[in-house]
Design an enzyme around this catalytic site. Structure first.
Site, PDB file in Angstrom:
ATOM      1  N   ASN A  13       0.854  -1.192   0.000  1.00  0.00           N
ATOM      2  CA  ASN A  13       0.000   0.000   0.000  1.00  0.00           C
ATOM      3  C   ASN A  13       0.896   1.251   0.000  1.00  0.00           C
ATOM      4  O   ASN A  13       1.698   1.448   0.903  1.00  0.00           O
ATOM      5  CB  ASN A  13      -0.889  -0.046   1.259  1.00  0.00           C
ATOM      6  CG  ASN A  13      -1.819   1.136   1.352  1.00  0.00           C
ATOM      7  OD1 ASN A  13      -1.425   2.270   1.085  1.00  0.00           O
ATOM      8  ND2 ASN A  13      -3.056   0.897   1.735  1.00  0.00           N
ATOM      9  N   HIS A  16       0.984   6.272   1.823  1.00  0.00           N
ATOM     10  CA  HIS A  16       1.724   7.248   2.621  1.00  0.00           C
ATOM     11  C   HIS A  16       2.910   7.883   1.905  1.00  0.00           C
ATOM     12  O   HIS A  16       3.496   8.839   2.411  1.00  0.00           O
ATOM     13  CB  HIS A  16       2.055   6.662   3.996  1.00  0.00           C
ATOM     14  CG  HIS A  16       0.770   6.381   4.727  1.00  0.00           C
ATOM     15  ND1 HIS A  16      -0.136   7.394   4.996  1.00  0.00           N
ATOM     16  CD2 HIS A  16       0.192   5.231   5.136  1.00  0.00           C
ATOM     17  CE1 HIS A  16      -1.208   6.856   5.574  1.00  0.00           C
ATOM     18  NE2 HIS A  16      -1.035   5.548   5.673  1.00  0.00           N
ATOM     19  N   HIS A  49      -5.682   3.600  -1.435  1.00  0.00           N
ATOM     20  CA  HIS A  49      -6.995   3.985  -0.912  1.00  0.00           C
ATOM     21  C   HIS A  49      -7.328   5.397  -1.377  1.00  0.00           C
ATOM     22  O   HIS A  49      -6.678   6.350  -0.966  1.00  0.00           O
ATOM     23  CB  HIS A  49      -6.931   3.908   0.625  1.00  0.00           C
ATOM     24  CG  HIS A  49      -8.237   4.174   1.316  1.00  0.00           C
ATOM     25  ND1 HIS A  49      -8.381   4.042   2.667  1.00  0.00           N
ATOM     26  CD2 HIS A  49      -9.454   4.561   0.854  1.00  0.00           C
ATOM     27  CE1 HIS A  49      -9.623   4.344   3.005  1.00  0.00           C
ATOM     28  NE2 HIS A  49     -10.299   4.664   1.922  1.00  0.00           N
ATOM     29  N   ARG A  51      -9.419   8.173  -0.761  1.00  0.00           N
ATOM     30  CA  ARG A  51     -10.349   8.610   0.282  1.00  0.00           C
ATOM     31  C   ARG A  51     -11.207   9.754  -0.222  1.00  0.00           C
ATOM     32  O   ARG A  51     -10.796  10.506  -1.119  1.00  0.00           O
ATOM     33  CB  ARG A  51      -9.587   9.053   1.534  1.00  0.00           C
ATOM     34  CG  ARG A  51      -8.903   7.917   2.243  1.00  0.00           C
ATOM     35  CD  ARG A  51      -8.339   8.384   3.562  1.00  0.00           C
ATOM     36  NE  ARG A  51      -9.375   8.487   4.566  1.00  0.00           N
ATOM     37  CZ  ARG A  51      -9.558   7.615   5.566  1.00  0.00           C
ATOM     38  NH1 ARG A  51      -8.758   6.582   5.709  1.00  0.00           N
ATOM     39  NH2 ARG A  51     -10.531   7.786   6.422  1.00  0.00           N
ATOM     40  N   ARG A  55      -6.943  12.783   1.049  1.00  0.00           N
ATOM     41  CA  ARG A  55      -5.837  13.209   1.915  1.00  0.00           C
ATOM     42  C   ARG A  55      -4.499  12.613   1.501  1.00  0.00           C
ATOM     43  O   ARG A  55      -3.461  13.122   1.850  1.00  0.00           O
ATOM     44  CB  ARG A  55      -6.125  12.893   3.383  1.00  0.00           C
ATOM     45  CG  ARG A  55      -6.103  11.431   3.714  1.00  0.00           C
ATOM     46  CD  ARG A  55      -6.237  11.206   5.193  1.00  0.00           C
ATOM     47  NE  ARG A  55      -7.586  11.449   5.665  1.00  0.00           N
ATOM     48  CZ  ARG A  55      -8.083  10.887   6.771  1.00  0.00           C
ATOM     49  NH1 ARG A  55      -7.327  10.113   7.503  1.00  0.00           N
ATOM     50  NH2 ARG A  55      -9.323  11.107   7.136  1.00  0.00           N
ATOM     51  N   GLU A  76      -8.750   0.464  -2.661  1.00  0.00           N
ATOM     52  CA  GLU A  76      -9.558   0.514  -1.438  1.00  0.00           C
ATOM     53  C   GLU A  76     -10.453   1.740  -1.537  1.00  0.00           C
ATOM     54  O   GLU A  76      -9.976   2.827  -1.898  1.00  0.00           O
ATOM     55  CB  GLU A  76      -8.671   0.669  -0.206  1.00  0.00           C
ATOM     56  CG  GLU A  76      -7.862  -0.553   0.113  1.00  0.00           C
ATOM     57  CD  GLU A  76      -6.908  -0.299   1.274  1.00  0.00           C
ATOM     58  OE1 GLU A  76      -6.900   0.818   1.829  1.00  0.00           O
ATOM     59  OE2 GLU A  76      -6.165  -1.209   1.597  1.00  0.00           O
ATOM     60  N   THR A 107      -8.268   3.563   8.663  1.00  0.00           N
ATOM     61  CA  THR A 107      -9.516   2.806   8.637  1.00  0.00           C
ATOM     62  C   THR A 107      -9.695   2.080   9.967  1.00  0.00           C
ATOM     63  O   THR A 107      -9.066   1.047  10.209  1.00  0.00           O
ATOM     64  CB  THR A 107      -9.509   1.804   7.461  1.00  0.00           C
ATOM     65  OG1 THR A 107      -8.993   2.474   6.319  1.00  0.00           O
ATOM     66  CG2 THR A 107     -10.888   1.282   7.182  1.00  0.00           C
ATOM     67  N   GLU A 157     -11.182  -9.318   3.421  1.00  0.00           N
ATOM     68  CA  GLU A 157      -9.892  -8.928   3.992  1.00  0.00           C
ATOM     69  C   GLU A 157     -10.122  -8.758   5.488  1.00  0.00           C
ATOM     70  O   GLU A 157     -10.943  -7.931   5.913  1.00  0.00           O
ATOM     71  CB  GLU A 157      -9.359  -7.638   3.365  1.00  0.00           C
ATOM     72  CG  GLU A 157      -8.032  -7.241   4.020  1.00  0.00           C
ATOM     73  CD  GLU A 157      -7.169  -6.324   3.169  1.00  0.00           C
ATOM     74  OE1 GLU A 157      -7.211  -6.418   1.921  1.00  0.00           O
ATOM     75  OE2 GLU A 157      -6.457  -5.517   3.764  1.00  0.00           O
ATOM     76  N   HIS A 200      -3.679  -4.487   7.904  1.00  0.00           N
ATOM     77  CA  HIS A 200      -3.786  -3.299   8.764  1.00  0.00           C
ATOM     78  C   HIS A 200      -2.845  -3.415   9.953  1.00  0.00           C
ATOM     79  O   HIS A 200      -2.992  -4.296  10.794  1.00  0.00           O
ATOM     80  CB  HIS A 200      -5.202  -3.018   9.272  1.00  0.00           C
ATOM     81  CG  HIS A 200      -5.401  -1.540   9.473  1.00  0.00           C
ATOM     82  ND1 HIS A 200      -4.863  -0.860  10.542  1.00  0.00           N
ATOM     83  CD2 HIS A 200      -6.011  -0.606   8.701  1.00  0.00           C
ATOM     84  CE1 HIS A 200      -5.163   0.428  10.429  1.00  0.00           C
ATOM     85  NE2 HIS A 200      -5.846   0.607   9.314  1.00  0.00           N
TER      86      HIS A 200
HETATM   87  N1  PXP Z   1      -5.969  -3.121   4.247  1.00  0.00           N
HETATM   88  C1  PXP Z   1      -6.932  -2.173   4.322  1.00  0.00           C
HETATM   89  C2  PXP Z   1      -8.310  -2.533   3.892  1.00  0.00           C
HETATM   90  C3  PXP Z   1      -6.627  -0.859   4.745  1.00  0.00           C
HETATM   91  O1  PXP Z   1      -7.607   0.075   4.807  1.00  0.00           O
HETATM   92  C4  PXP Z   1      -5.292  -0.541   5.047  1.00  0.00           C
HETATM   93  C5  PXP Z   1      -4.940   0.862   5.435  1.00  0.00           C
HETATM   94  O2  PXP Z   1      -5.154   1.704   4.356  1.00  0.00           O
HETATM   95  C6  PXP Z   1      -4.320  -1.559   4.946  1.00  0.00           C
HETATM   96  C7  PXP Z   1      -4.693  -2.840   4.565  1.00  0.00           C
HETATM   97  C8  PXP Z   1      -2.882  -1.300   5.214  1.00  0.00           C
HETATM   98  O3  PXP Z   1      -2.719  -0.949   6.562  1.00  0.00           O
HETATM   99  P1  PXP Z   1      -1.316  -0.384   7.033  1.00  0.00           P
HETATM  100  O4  PXP Z   1      -1.071   0.857   6.273  1.00  0.00           O
HETATM  101  O5  PXP Z   1      -1.531  -0.178   8.496  1.00  0.00           O
HETATM  102  O6  PXP Z   1      -0.306  -1.465   6.746  1.00  0.00           O
END
Ligand code: PXP
Length: 267
Positions: A13, A16, A49, A51, A55, A76, A107, A157, A200
């Site tokens: 992901n 960030h 994601h 949003r 952001r 996402e 999330t 998930e 997550h």
């Molecule tokens: N899976 C989902 C559905 C999420 O919303 C997120 C956060 O955007 C992640 C995985 C990844 O989480 P993290 O950034 O904490 O590894």
């Protein structure tokens, strides 16, 4: 001949990277460049994601990720008509429906698939109609899994946030309880024919036990990898994560084959 190890896929992901870019505006650092590098380092897919408040990831990022990156894109998104229209326009490999509240930092908690099922149904089918696989981000809970089955989702998930949080605050009891919930949910979802993903808050420390669950086929990890990349580089952070995942799955598989062998020898 050694047994074939089925290793979970790693979805990286890159939200960030965009968070840092957006802190100053402009184009640097570019999340699409990070996605290319993640693929080179061994990511099996890219997760982003979009949003409602944009952001981090932007609409343009999604368009570029879809057209430029060679690995599957997991988008996402909140189950809203705006996001549905965007997803149907870009047709990512999968959409993971997540709950979204503006004031939250990330999330927090899984999707309300139980009382919100009726509203989710048309969104799930509308995405599937254009060939998008639909994943529902849910708490590791039997009722949520059953509701995802009723909604005819392709994937669940499982939210690993509470499990990771328990590890972070050294709550051994909570950690064991949360892990057990995930373990039971992976089996329930798999037995019901759902593909099982998890994510997550996962780190090098917490990913192993989840990767060891044979039903889990994909892990989505972002914040920790991007943070770690500041110190060791994205390539090294992803490569190490892959090794931790592979070793955990390998150990779990050889443990379970020795158990089968011992049972056969005893009978
Ligand atoms: N899976 C989902 C559905 C999420 O919303 C997120 C956060 O955007 C992640 C995985 C990844 O989480 P993290 O950034 O904490 O590894």
């Amino acid at each position: 001949m050694g047994a074939i190890i089925s290793c979970p896929r790693l979805g990286v992901n890159i939200d960030h990277v965009a968070t840092i870019r957006n802190a100053r505006g402009g184009r640097h650092p570019d999340p699409v460049r990070a996605a290319h590098q993640a693929v080179e380092a061994g990511a099996d897919g890219i997760t982003a994601h979009l949003r409602e408040d944009r952001r981090h990831i932007s609409d343009l990022d999604i368009a570029r990720l879809k057209s430029e990156v060679t690995r599957p894109l997991n988008l996402e998104m909140a189950p809203t008509s705006e996001m549905l229209e965007i997803a149907r326009r870009h047709v990512p490999n999968a959409c993971c429906l997540v709950p979204e509240r503006r004031e939250e930092r990330t999330t927090e908690g899984g999707l309300d698939v139980i009382s919100g099922g009726r509203a989710l149904q048309p969104i799930v089918s509308s995405l599937q109609d254009v060939g998008i696989r639909v994943s529902l981000f849910v708490e590791p809970d039997a009722n949520a899994i059953d509701a995802a089955v009723d909604l005819q989702a392709d994937i669940v998930e499982l939210h690993t946030g509470s499990y990771c949080e328990a590890a972070l605050i050294d709550d051994a009891e909570g950690f064991a309880r949360e892990f057990r919930r995930i373990e039971l949910s992976t089996k329930r979802a798999h037995d019901a024919g759902l593909e099982v993903h998890a994510g997550h808050g996962l780190t090098y420390t917490t990913v192993g036990r989840i990767a060891a669950l044979s039903e889990v086929v994909e892990l989505n990890i972002g914040h920790f990898l991007i943070g770690e990349a500041l110190f060791v580089g994205l390539n090294a952070a992803i490569s190490r994560m892959r090794i931790v995942i592979e070793e955990a799955r390998q150990q779990a598989q050889s443990k379970s084959s020795s158990k089968v062998r011992r049972r056969r020898e005893a009978s």
